[in-house]
Write a protein that holds these residues in place. Sequence first.
Motif: not given
Length: 240
Positions: A49-64, A102-113
């Motif tokens: 889940r640490n990997a999901v947290t990286i994506a989650h917080e990265g999503g917050h940061g990127l959109v900010a 945050g909660y949408t970032a892991p899934s959207l990154l997966g979709l882009g991947g």
Amino acid sequence: MDSLAATALPDLWDRLTGTQPDPDLWVVLATLVAALAVVVWHPVWRLARNAVTIAHEGGHGLVALLTGRQLTGIRLHSDTSGLTVSRGKPYGLGMILTAAAGYTAPSLLGLGGAALLAAGRITLLLWVATALLVAMLVMIRNAYGMLTVVLAGGAFLLVSWLAGPQVQAAFAYAVVWFLLLGGVRPPFELQSKRSRGGAGDSDADQLSRLTHVPAGLWLFLFHAVSLCSLIGGGRWLLEG
């Protein structure tokens, strides 16, 4: 030396922008089963889940950053929670999009991947992921966060530089399957916590205060994004 660089750079560019052959179907299915096991089996999920947290917080940061806010730092904790701090107006569209990311970032990154893998861009996927992790590392503000991001980035870097095409493909498919499947579980975990009266300051509750829309509807959005990404991305991976 100049001639070596002149030869290496075009080769590097061709490798980055070129396409790679799709892996065998059994590789796609094996990585799907492995990713599903990681997400479902709780003892392994607690670590992964640490990997999901990286994506989650990265999503917050990127959109900010994309919405004009000033990103001041990201912290990742050993309990798989995280915190992203940005400066700007405490209301408005930028704040809403940042909170929703945050909660949408892991899934959207997966979709882009999945889209990149369906197009045969395996090497490009690995390099983009590495670049995003390096960029995120600059904003990490605690030791545990730095360790997890360095380990994740190191894994991508080693695979992209040292592994053969089949290993690269298996690694890339495993990561994308994990993001697609792993993005589904956190909204359910949040829903369970809120049903027990916990997580009163979750992203859904913050969004509710910002928009006056019930937190349950924001939870529904998180579920919809994760499930639709899984369905769409999964089709691309299986048909690729």
